[in-house]
Write a protein that holds these residues in place. Structure first.
Motif, mmCIF file in Angstrom:
data_model
loop_
_atom_site.group_PDB
_atom_site.id
_atom_site.type_symbol
_atom_site.label_atom_id
_atom_site.label_comp_id
_atom_site.label_asym_id
_atom_site.label_seq_id
_atom_site.Cartn_x
_atom_site.Cartn_y
_atom_site.Cartn_z
ATOM 1 N N SER A 165 1.613 -11.623 19.094
ATOM 2 C CA SER A 165 0.363 -10.961 18.708
ATOM 3 C C SER A 165 0.136 -11.130 17.207
ATOM 4 C CB SER A 165 0.405 -9.480 19.084
ATOM 5 O OG SER A 165 1.427 -8.813 18.367
ATOM 6 N N ASP B 85 -0.338 -9.071 14.880
ATOM 7 C CA ASP B 85 0.424 -8.130 14.045
ATOM 8 C C ASP B 85 1.939 -8.314 14.191
ATOM 9 O OD1 ASP B 85 1.091 -6.988 16.489
ATOM 10 O OD2 ASP B 85 0.161 -5.060 16.058
ATOM 11 N N SER C 295 -5.926 -12.853 21.455
ATOM 12 C CA SER C 295 -7.207 -12.800 20.744
ATOM 13 C C SER C 295 -6.921 -12.445 19.284
ATOM 14 C CB SER C 295 -8.125 -11.764 21.397
ATOM 15 O OG SER C 295 -7.564 -10.460 21.268
ATOM 16 N N PRO C 296 -7.878 -12.693 18.375
ATOM 17 C CA PRO C 296 -7.637 -12.426 16.946
ATOM 18 C C PRO C 296 -7.182 -11.004 16.624
ATOM 19 C CG PRO C 296 -9.583 -13.768 17.200
ATOM 20 C CD PRO C 296 -9.156 -13.341 18.593
ATOM 21 N N ARG C 297 -7.643 -10.021 17.373
ATOM 22 C CA ARG C 297 -7.225 -8.639 17.119
ATOM 23 C C ARG C 297 -6.026 -8.208 17.975
ATOM 24 N NH1 ARG C 297 -13.064 -5.800 16.372
ATOM 25 N NH2 ARG C 297 -13.462 -6.701 14.316
ATOM 26 N N ARG D 59 -5.870 -7.695 21.212
ATOM 27 C CA ARG D 59 -6.171 -6.793 22.327
ATOM 28 C C ARG D 59 -6.200 -7.503 23.682
ATOM 29 N NH1 ARG D 59 -11.055 -3.702 19.288
ATOM 30 N NH2 ARG D 59 -9.752 -2.560 17.812
#
Length: 186
Positions: A135, A137, A177-179, A181
């Motif tokens: 992910s 993060d 996905s970029p965030r 989620r």
């Protein structure tokens, strides 16, 4: 034949993994080969840059995860542990660990600062593992393969995060996905 590509974080170069057992670093603007990295003994299936771009990991049919210096084009570390070919590699955000997947059904974590070159098995799938992604993060590792399952795990200890997802077919590739989620699979 090129089997995998990875773009460097700064975008000035990209790496290719190929069936001739070589990793090549190319200039992004022209595609010209800047360096040829020779160290595997069988086809190379996967390449990935560290976030800083100073290191490149590769995984091969020779069952070895190799970490290269992108500046010098030299081998920094060779790590053995998988018993079958390696399908994907990815760096942790800290740049101190590499994750790999294999036909042996395992997801391994390699500590680049450890004195030994043995990869810790984080967890296993019920069949060949084809893909792995982290992910944005760095807090969730997703993996998938021939067991038609996408597993979400803690990259620190391999413990499950939430429920796995079942698909209708082999999971060949994954991307967050970029965030972070959502996960896309192929």
């Amino acid at each position: 034949r090129i089997l995998s590509l990875a773009c460097s974080p700064k975008g000035r170069e990209f790496a290719s993994a190929s069936s001739d057992a070589k990793v090549r670093i190319h200039a992004s603007d022209s595609g010209v080969v800047l360096k040829t990295l020779d160290g595997h003994t069988d086809q190379v299936n996967a390449v990935a840059y560290s976030l800083r771009g100073d290191l490149l990991a590769s995984g091969s049919d020779d069952c070895i995860v190799t970490v290269w210096s992108t500046e010098r084009g030299s081998v920094m570390r060779k790590s053995e542990g998988h018993t079958e070919l390696i399908t994907s590699v990815i760096f942790a955000q800290d740049g101190k660990h590499v994750f790999s997947t294999s036909y042996d059904g395992t997801v391994r974590r390699w500590n680049l600062e450890a004195s030994d070159n043995v990869g810790e098995i984080l967890f296993s799938h019920k069949g060949r593992v084809q893909s792995i992604c982290l992910s944005p993060d760095g807090g969730v590792l997703a993996s998938g393969g021939e067991d038609k399952t996408i597993r979400f795990s803690n990259p620190g200890d391999g413990s499950a995060i939430g429920d796995s997802c079942t698909t209708d077919a082999t999971v060949w590739s994954l991307a967050f996905s970029p965030r972070g989620r959502h996960v896309a699979s192929d």
